[in-house]
Enzyme design. Structure first.
Site, PDB file in Angstrom:
ATOM      1  N   VAL A  22       2.490  17.198   9.040  1.00 37.42           N
ATOM      2  CA  VAL A  22       3.601  16.247   9.077  1.00 37.42           C
ATOM      3  C   VAL A  22       4.201  16.037   7.694  1.00 37.42           C
ATOM      4  O   VAL A  22       5.426  16.112   7.508  1.00 37.42           O
ATOM      5  CB  VAL A  22       3.133  14.899   9.667  1.00 37.42           C
ATOM      6  CG1 VAL A  22       4.251  13.874   9.583  1.00 37.42           C
ATOM      7  CG2 VAL A  22       2.677  15.077  11.108  1.00 37.42           C
ATOM      8  N   HIS A  39      24.668   4.580  30.518  1.00 38.57           N
ATOM      9  CA  HIS A  39      25.339   5.871  30.383  1.00 38.57           C
ATOM     10  C   HIS A  39      26.654   5.680  29.638  1.00 38.57           C
ATOM     11  O   HIS A  39      27.412   4.757  29.944  1.00 38.57           O
ATOM     12  CB  HIS A  39      25.631   6.476  31.757  1.00 38.57           C
ATOM     13  CG  HIS A  39      26.424   7.756  31.675  1.00 38.57           C
ATOM     14  ND1 HIS A  39      25.849   8.952  31.317  1.00 38.57           N
ATOM     15  CD2 HIS A  39      27.750   7.998  31.875  1.00 38.57           C
ATOM     16  CE1 HIS A  39      26.796   9.887  31.321  1.00 38.57           C
ATOM     17  NE2 HIS A  39      27.955   9.335  31.654  1.00 38.57           N
ATOM     18  N   ILE A  89      -1.951  18.946   2.217  1.00 37.16           N
ATOM     19  CA  ILE A  89      -3.020  19.425   3.097  1.00 37.16           C
ATOM     20  C   ILE A  89      -3.782  18.280   3.752  1.00 37.16           C
ATOM     21  O   ILE A  89      -4.846  18.481   4.327  1.00 37.16           O
ATOM     22  CB  ILE A  89      -4.007  20.304   2.309  1.00 37.16           C
ATOM     23  CG1 ILE A  89      -4.600  19.525   1.125  1.00 37.16           C
ATOM     24  CG2 ILE A  89      -3.328  21.576   1.832  1.00 37.16           C
ATOM     25  CD1 ILE A  89      -5.740  20.228   0.439  1.00 37.16           C
ATOM     26  N   GLY A 125       0.781  -1.223   0.000  1.00 33.57           N
ATOM     27  CA  GLY A 125       0.000   0.000   0.000  1.00 33.57           C
ATOM     28  C   GLY A 125       0.819   1.282   0.000  1.00 33.57           C
ATOM     29  O   GLY A 125       1.982   1.318  -0.398  1.00 33.57           O
ATOM     30  N   THR A 126       0.179   2.345   0.457  1.00 33.38           N
ATOM     31  CA  THR A 126       0.804   3.664   0.469  1.00 33.38           C
ATOM     32  C   THR A 126       2.096   3.663   1.277  1.00 33.38           C
ATOM     33  O   THR A 126       3.108   4.221   0.857  1.00 33.38           O
ATOM     34  CB  THR A 126      -0.171   4.708   1.038  1.00 33.38           C
ATOM     35  OG1 THR A 126      -1.274   4.861   0.137  1.00 33.38           O
ATOM     36  CG2 THR A 126       0.511   6.055   1.209  1.00 33.38           C
ATOM     37  N   GLY A 170     -11.872  -4.535  -5.844  1.00 35.80           N
ATOM     38  CA  GLY A 170     -12.922  -5.183  -5.052  1.00 35.80           C
ATOM     39  C   GLY A 170     -14.041  -4.227  -4.685  1.00 35.80           C
ATOM     40  O   GLY A 170     -13.786  -3.067  -4.340  1.00 35.80           O
ATOM     41  N   GLY A 183       1.338  22.866   6.422  1.00 36.85           N
ATOM     42  CA  GLY A 183       2.421  22.763   7.396  1.00 36.85           C
ATOM     43  C   GLY A 183       2.245  21.624   8.364  1.00 36.85           C
ATOM     44  O   GLY A 183       2.696  21.703   9.513  1.00 36.85           O
ATOM     45  N   ARG A 235      -5.025  13.908   3.636  1.00 38.08           N
ATOM     46  CA  ARG A 235      -5.367  12.798   2.751  1.00 38.08           C
ATOM     47  C   ARG A 235      -6.868  12.526   2.809  1.00 38.08           C
ATOM     48  O   ARG A 235      -7.529  12.805   3.813  1.00 38.08           O
ATOM     49  CB  ARG A 235      -4.588  11.536   3.145  1.00 38.08           C
ATOM     50  CG  ARG A 235      -3.070  11.736   3.021  1.00 38.08           C
ATOM     51  CD  ARG A 235      -2.298  10.486   3.360  1.00 38.08           C
ATOM     52  NE  ARG A 235      -2.518   9.417   2.402  1.00 38.08           N
ATOM     53  CZ  ARG A 235      -1.856   9.273   1.265  1.00 38.08           C
ATOM     54  NH1 ARG A 235      -0.925  10.151   0.922  1.00 38.08           N
ATOM     55  NH2 ARG A 235      -2.093   8.257   0.450  1.00 38.08           N
TER      56      ARG A 235
END
Length: 474
Positions: free
Chosen positions: A191, A453, A275, A41-42, A115, A189, A277
């Site tokens: 993500v 650390h 802008i 997919g995307t 589908g 503006g 989806r």
């Protein structure tokens, strides 16, 4: 008609769809996925993976440019954009091959066609049978017990500004471009806009961002949005907020775009519309069902991902919640378990991390302080720890000395309501907080967990200790 009825037919082979299919297969169910493009997919082909691959190349380039801060002098370097794109395509192909293997391993049948949900008929007393239509004009019916709609989304357009895929482009168009534009205006503006602004700027494109709202990243911590804006401005990215564009704002001539709006005058090679989806739900047969959609076309579901048709569920971008691949996977898994198991755990969106892979990176989970106050957490308080208090963070990135971690806590119950970070590798650090939230951990437990650390993750330990009034370095 298929020889055997399926327990589950999934419309869409993106992240939500194929992960749900695997979970159903694990439960011993016979599963089919209908996908009219490519599995993955995307996220795999037009979103997460290609974008983050380009962002990694941009990060490496940024490091090369600032190498002198680490005592490394680099007099000459060049960008091989063809090689960058080849690497992107190789990564996509590698992961696509992996998904194909997963489908075979889990015995999931794949139908490469379009589908649509059919209504009730003499073959079925209720809507839900899936018709698969192929490019050659043939079709096939897939009877089933359950349907999961996971058809995803596509880039949105403005009513007065439509994609022509040349000067007015989408994120999909940009990811396929073989040459970078010299200049670009990004409308939006959020993500997507911020990630592309970051990588294009590193690659040398002149970037302008136009946001209609009062600030960029409107759903994120305001302090973090302001911090990113400062970083971007320092890098030469121009950001304009509170700008309302209209049809009259644009003039197209000689393969360039001119924008004139009040005192704003810009000329650029391309306009990237970022802008948001829009859901892929307009031509999948919803009219043959009782399924309800909102004004934007997103499918309405209950806490178990169930639609108004009891045997049809939905997950991923098409329901319009957090449009994130990992959220879609969670929603798809929840839907399958609600279908076939008695005990289900509804999706808790406050425990799902949100990541923005700009430079610097941003990661968050749960609520901001403002959202907590609006939700009547009257004793909510935030605790901030700068990354410059953490030795490994200072070592790791010499250009992000103003990054920070902000923890939001309900002081009545010592409950972690949210956390936001901007700084080095925070898209990895956020997963520790996701586990803390899933396990319902306290700030003191976070603070008392021994962290190696030096490590960047010490910032989380310091935040937990600070909320418990026991901070050491912050």
């Amino acid at each position: 008609m298929a020889e055997e009825q399926y327990d589950l037919v999934i419309l869409g082979g993106g992240t939500a769809g194929y992960v749900a299919g695997i979970r159903a297969s694990q439960l011993g169910k016979k599963v089919a996925i209908v996908e009219n493009q490519l599995l993955g997919g995307t996220c795999l082909h037009k979103g997460c993976i290609p974008t983050k691959t380009l962002l990694k190349s941009a990060e490496v380039l940024h490091t090369v440019k600032t190498a002198s801060l680490y005592g490394i002098d680099t007099e000459q370097f060049s960008i091989n954009y063809n090689q960058i794109m080849d690497r992107k395509n190789e990564i996509i192909q590698q992961m696509y091959t992996g998904i194909e293997h997963l489908m075979k391993h889990n015995h999931i049948d794949i139908y490469n066609g379009t589908g649509r949900i059919l209504g009730s008929s003499i073959f079925s007393p209720r809507p839900g049978t899936i018709s698969v239509e192929y490019e050659d004009g043939t079709s096939e019916l897939l009877p089933n017990d359950y349907v999961l709609i996971a058809t995803g989304s596509k880039p949105a357009e403005l009513p007065f500004l439509k994609f022509n895929h040349q000067t007015i482009i989408s994120s999909t168009d940009l990811l396929k471009m073989e040459q970078l534009p010299e200049s670009i205006v990004i409308v939006g503006g959020g993500v997507i806009g911020m990630e592309f602004a970051s990588l294009l700027n590193d690659f040398g494109t002149d970037v302008t961002v136009i946001e209609a709202g009062e600030r960029i990243l409107p759903s994120e911590n305001k302090n973090i949005a302001n911090n990113l804006k400062k970083h971007f401005t320092d890098r030469g990215i121009k950001i304009y907020e509170n700008v309302q564009l209209s049809e009259g704002s644009f003039t197209f001539k000689d393969e360039v775009v001119e924008i004139n709006e009040a005192d704003l005058k810009i000329t650029a090679d391309k306009i990237l519309l970022a802008i948001g989806r829009t859901p892929n739900t307009s031509d999948i047969g919803l009219n043959n069902t009782k399924i309800v959609t909102d004004a934007k076309g997103f499918i309405e579901v209950n806490e178990n991902q169930q639609t108004a048709e009891q045997h049809i569920y939905a997950a991923g971008d098409c329901i319009g919640k957090l449009q994130l691949a990992h959220a879609g996977s969670k929603e798809g898994t929840t839907a399958v378990e609600a279908m076939f198991e008695d005990n289900t755990m509804p999706v808790d969106y406050n425990t799902i991390p949100r990541c923005i892979y700009t430079y610097p990176e941003i990661a968050s989970i749960g609520m901001t302080l403002e959202e907590a106050k609006d939700a009547d957490f009257t004793k909510a308080r935030s605790f901030k720890v700068p990354f410059k208090a953490v030795g490994k963070a200072v070592i790791e990135d010499a250009t992000q000395q103003d990054g920070f971690c902000e923890l939001v806590v309900d002081q009545d119950t010592d409950t972690v309501l949210g956390l936001s970070m901007i700084g080095p590798h925070v898209t990895e650090l956020i997963n520790e907080v996701a586990l803390l939230q899933f396990m319902n951990g306290s700030t003191l437990e976070l603070g008392l967990t021994t962290h190696a650390h030096p490590s960047i993750s010490e910032v989380l330990m310091e935040a937990g200790l600070k909320a418990a009034k026991r901070s050491v370095h912050a």
